[in-house]
Design a protein around this motif. Sequence first.
Motif, PDB file in Angstrom:
ATOM      1  N   THR A   1      -8.480   8.288  20.746  1.00  0.00           N
ATOM      2  CA  THR A   1      -6.974   8.313  20.974  1.00  0.00           C
ATOM      3  C   THR A   1      -6.635   8.742  22.354  1.00  0.00           C
ATOM      4  OG1 THR A   1      -4.841   8.532  20.110  1.00  0.00           O
ATOM      5  CG2 THR A   1      -6.297  10.226  19.537  1.00  0.00           C
ATOM      6  N   GLN A   2      -5.328   8.409  23.190  1.00  0.00           N
ATOM      7  CA  GLN A   2      -5.442   8.883  24.149  1.00  0.00           C
ATOM      8  C   GLN A   2      -3.592   9.302  24.452  1.00  0.00           C
ATOM      9  OE1 GLN A   2      -7.500   8.832  26.872  1.00  0.00           O
ATOM     10  NE2 GLN A   2      -8.985   8.048  25.319  1.00  0.00           N
ATOM     11  N   PRO A   3      -3.357  10.351  25.281  1.00  0.00           N
ATOM     12  CA  PRO A   3      -2.221  10.745  25.417  1.00  0.00           C
ATOM     13  C   PRO A   3      -1.094   9.583  25.831  1.00  0.00           C
ATOM     14  CG  PRO A   3      -3.305  12.126  26.609  1.00  0.00           C
ATOM     15  CD  PRO A   3      -4.225  11.097  26.256  1.00  0.00           C
ATOM     16  N   PRO A   4       0.174   9.714  25.342  1.00  0.00           N
ATOM     17  CA  PRO A   4       1.237   8.599  25.712  1.00  0.00           C
ATOM     18  C   PRO A   4       1.185   8.103  27.481  1.00  0.00           C
ATOM     19  CG  PRO A   4       2.321  10.419  24.944  1.00  0.00           C
ATOM     20  CD  PRO A   4       0.928  10.761  24.915  1.00  0.00           C
ATOM     21  N   LEU A   5       1.602   7.072  27.577  1.00  0.00           N
ATOM     22  CA  LEU A   5       1.311   6.653  28.953  1.00  0.00           C
ATOM     23  C   LEU A   5       3.173   7.142  29.406  1.00  0.00           C
ATOM     24  CD1 LEU A   5       0.094   3.339  29.048  1.00  0.00           C
ATOM     25  CD2 LEU A   5      -0.927   5.199  29.904  1.00  0.00           C
TER      26      LEU A   5
ATOM     27  N   ILE B   1      -2.417  15.796  20.715  1.00  0.00           N
ATOM     28  CA  ILE B   1      -3.726  15.462  20.046  1.00  0.00           C
ATOM     29  C   ILE B   1      -4.568  16.380  19.689  1.00  0.00           C
ATOM     30  CG2 ILE B   1      -5.853  13.707  20.720  1.00  0.00           C
ATOM     31  CD1 ILE B   1      -3.958  12.241  22.402  1.00  0.00           C
ATOM     32  N   LYS B   2      -4.922  17.298  20.604  1.00  0.00           N
ATOM     33  CA  LYS B   2      -5.773  18.443  20.232  1.00  0.00           C
ATOM     34  C   LYS B   2      -5.608  19.317  19.175  1.00  0.00           C
ATOM     35  CE  LYS B   2      -7.097  18.966  25.268  1.00  0.00           C
ATOM     36  NZ  LYS B   2      -7.305  19.937  26.310  1.00  0.00           N
ATOM     37  N   SER B   3      -4.098  19.481  18.495  1.00  0.00           N
ATOM     38  CA  SER B   3      -3.817  20.189  17.508  1.00  0.00           C
ATOM     39  C   SER B   3      -4.178  19.388  16.167  1.00  0.00           C
ATOM     40  CB  SER B   3      -2.601  20.590  17.512  1.00  0.00           C
ATOM     41  OG  SER B   3      -1.616  19.375  17.570  1.00  0.00           O
ATOM     42  N   LEU B   4      -4.688  18.116  16.208  1.00  0.00           N
ATOM     43  CA  LEU B   4      -4.900  17.371  15.035  1.00  0.00           C
ATOM     44  C   LEU B   4      -5.978  18.004  14.194  1.00  0.00           C
ATOM     45  CD1 LEU B   4      -4.420  13.644  16.342  1.00  0.00           C
ATOM     46  CD2 LEU B   4      -2.627  14.967  14.828  1.00  0.00           C
TER      47      LEU B   4
ATOM     48  N   PRO C   1      -9.388  17.553  12.156  1.00  0.00           N
ATOM     49  CA  PRO C   1     -10.591  16.646  12.372  1.00  0.00           C
ATOM     50  C   PRO C   1     -10.351  15.415  11.649  1.00  0.00           C
ATOM     51  CG  PRO C   1     -11.353  18.903  11.824  1.00  0.00           C
ATOM     52  CD  PRO C   1      -9.841  18.795  11.701  1.00  0.00           C
ATOM     53  N   LEU C   2      -9.850  15.327  10.554  1.00  0.00           N
ATOM     54  CA  LEU C   2      -9.710  14.071   9.795  1.00  0.00           C
ATOM     55  C   LEU C   2      -8.761  13.135  10.320  1.00  0.00           C
ATOM     56  CD1 LEU C   2      -9.978  12.173   7.420  1.00  0.00           C
ATOM     57  CD2 LEU C   2      -8.217  13.248   6.122  1.00  0.00           C
ATOM     58  N   LYS C   3      -7.319  13.738  10.817  1.00  0.00           N
ATOM     59  CA  LYS C   3      -6.507  12.795  11.385  1.00  0.00           C
ATOM     60  C   LYS C   3      -7.037  12.429  12.794  1.00  0.00           C
ATOM     61  CE  LYS C   3      -2.438  14.294   8.895  1.00  0.00           C
ATOM     62  NZ  LYS C   3      -1.060  14.774   8.900  1.00  0.00           N
ATOM     63  N   ARG C   4      -7.628  13.393  13.515  1.00  0.00           N
ATOM     64  CA  ARG C   4      -8.340  12.875  14.791  1.00  0.00           C
ATOM     65  C   ARG C   4      -9.271  11.872  14.729  1.00  0.00           C
ATOM     66  NH1 ARG C   4      -8.711  15.121  20.069  1.00  0.00           N
ATOM     67  NH2 ARG C   4      -9.439  13.636  21.101  1.00  0.00           N
ATOM     68  N   GLY C   5     -10.135  11.920  13.822  1.00  0.00           N
ATOM     69  CA  GLY C   5     -11.211  10.960  13.664  1.00  0.00           C
ATOM     70  C   GLY C   5     -10.532   9.428  13.137  1.00  0.00           C
ATOM     71  N   LEU C   6      -9.409   9.384  12.547  1.00  0.00           N
ATOM     72  CA  LEU C   6      -8.622   8.248  12.197  1.00  0.00           C
ATOM     73  C   LEU C   6      -8.137   7.796  13.281  1.00  0.00           C
ATOM     74  CD1 LEU C   6      -7.468   9.242   8.651  1.00  0.00           C
ATOM     75  CD2 LEU C   6      -9.107   7.477   9.165  1.00  0.00           C
ATOM     76  N   ALA C   7      -7.430   8.561  14.135  1.00  0.00           N
ATOM     77  CA  ALA C   7      -6.671   8.087  15.525  1.00  0.00           C
ATOM     78  C   ALA C   7      -7.677   7.454  16.471  1.00  0.00           C
ATOM     79  CB  ALA C   7      -6.000   9.323  15.923  1.00  0.00           C
ATOM     80  N   ASP C   8      -8.950   8.199  16.340  1.00  0.00           N
ATOM     81  CA  ASP C   8      -9.914   7.780  17.368  1.00  0.00           C
ATOM     82  C   ASP C   8     -10.526   6.289  17.066  1.00  0.00           C
ATOM     83  OD1 ASP C   8      -9.450   9.906  18.676  1.00  0.00           O
ATOM     84  OD2 ASP C   8     -11.133  10.976  18.253  1.00  0.00           O
ATOM     85  N   TRP C   9     -10.375   6.138  15.794  1.00  0.00           N
ATOM     86  CA  TRP C   9     -11.020   4.915  15.111  1.00  0.00           C
ATOM     87  C   TRP C   9      -9.867   3.608  15.636  1.00  0.00           C
ATOM     88  CZ3 TRP C   9     -12.512   4.761   9.179  1.00  0.00           C
ATOM     89  CH2 TRP C   9     -13.176   3.216   9.000  1.00  0.00           C
TER      90      TRP C   9
END
Length: 474
Positions: free
Chosen positions: A8-12, A351-354, A356-364
Amino acid sequence: MPKSIHSTQPPLKFIPQRFNPLVLKMMSWCLPFVLRVRTRPWLPAGIVKIEAKDAEVLAKLYQEFQAGKIRFLIAFRHPEVEDPMSMLYLLSRILPKVAREKGISLQSPVHSHFMYERGMTLWAGKWLGWLFSRAGGVPIRRGRRVDRNAIQMARDLFANAKMPIAIAPEGGTNGHSGVVSPLEPGVAQLGFWCVEDLQKANREETVFIIPIAIKYSYVNPPWKKIDWLLSKLEADSGLPVAEISLTGKKQEEILYQRILHLAEYLISEMEEFYRRFYHQNLPEITTAITSEDTAKPNDVLITRLHRLMDTALQITEQYFNVQPQGNFIDRCRRLEEAGWNYIYRDDIADIKSLPPLKRGLADWVAEEADLKMQHMRIAESFVAVTANYILEKPTADRFAETTLLMFDMLSRIQESTLPGRPRLGLKQSMIIVGEPISVSERWKASQGNKQASRQGVSDLTKDLQVALEELIKD
């Protein structure tokens, strides 16, 4: 299939224009060098010659603009990614020269604000956003229902800036110098808003839209390079050796049959791909490439291509829960925005404060969204393809454009993408300035109610389409 997004990426964020005359001077000074460098063998073919027709018309308009008599918007064709360089050369080199020769007094800089697609900074890099901002550019997200930041800034610049504004009403490149894609209504709407803004401010400037066409051609017809590229595409696709009779046929006829043969093979492979792995109902249609009626198999192929494009877009629309509305271009724009909303997350503050679970889902989600968007990208590459584009004018330019679109498709599918389009030859650019279209007159005729105003915008868009199509005719 290459996957460029894995997380996942920061907003544009919106990039406000911060016009800097020094940056513009630097760009103008470097332009001839950039054009020469782009002719090096390891880069796509560059532009070695740029000419303009009726540039005096535009020079006189700039003179009236600078005198406070008119406001105008430049509506330019957008066939290729080289268009910004062509337009910059027109304004920074050709126009001042023509003005001097004709005794037309112009103030420096002779330039324009412009709108560009926000996604350009994703594939080119953040430096492009910085450069375009200092050159007076305004980014817009094409698929958004309303990009308020971009529209408000463009509207203010149109009515109040010290320079005109330039916009490509097609919304994106189509790879065809000889075909104008359906225009978006934004240019006409901005014209009507400009008249309204001037009326509210008790200003008397007349508002115009200036159609400008850009056409590219090869300095020398690159028949050998086209043959080379076709051979490469045939080999990369695993196409069996084509059984094409060469007896009594001209070079153009042979290449055309090879393109038809390759197109049928690629479409057949993609149809089977979607049947087998996406469970799509695509009844088989046989195409007789050897038919004596050359147009017949071509028409069938275009029908199959459009069906394939529709299938690819439907798969992406189902994933993003987007309703299919409008033509292919409209659908591609909405899907691009839907994909970006999954990748560039406005709803995540940090994004960095998410955890691990939520970060993994967002990346997915981001990675899968990027992959699904590849279906749309393939369809997007072929929105301008028509049944008789080559048959109408079997020139090397049109053969090259069609073959390069096939190259784009294979590049998107292959595991390792090629470093940009291959070089087929040196190119030249012809810029044609059209007759100004008065928006002020049309605005007066469309007053009364919202329906009349909408009809006025629609009619102006249609007339602009016709004007651009007339400019590209030989």
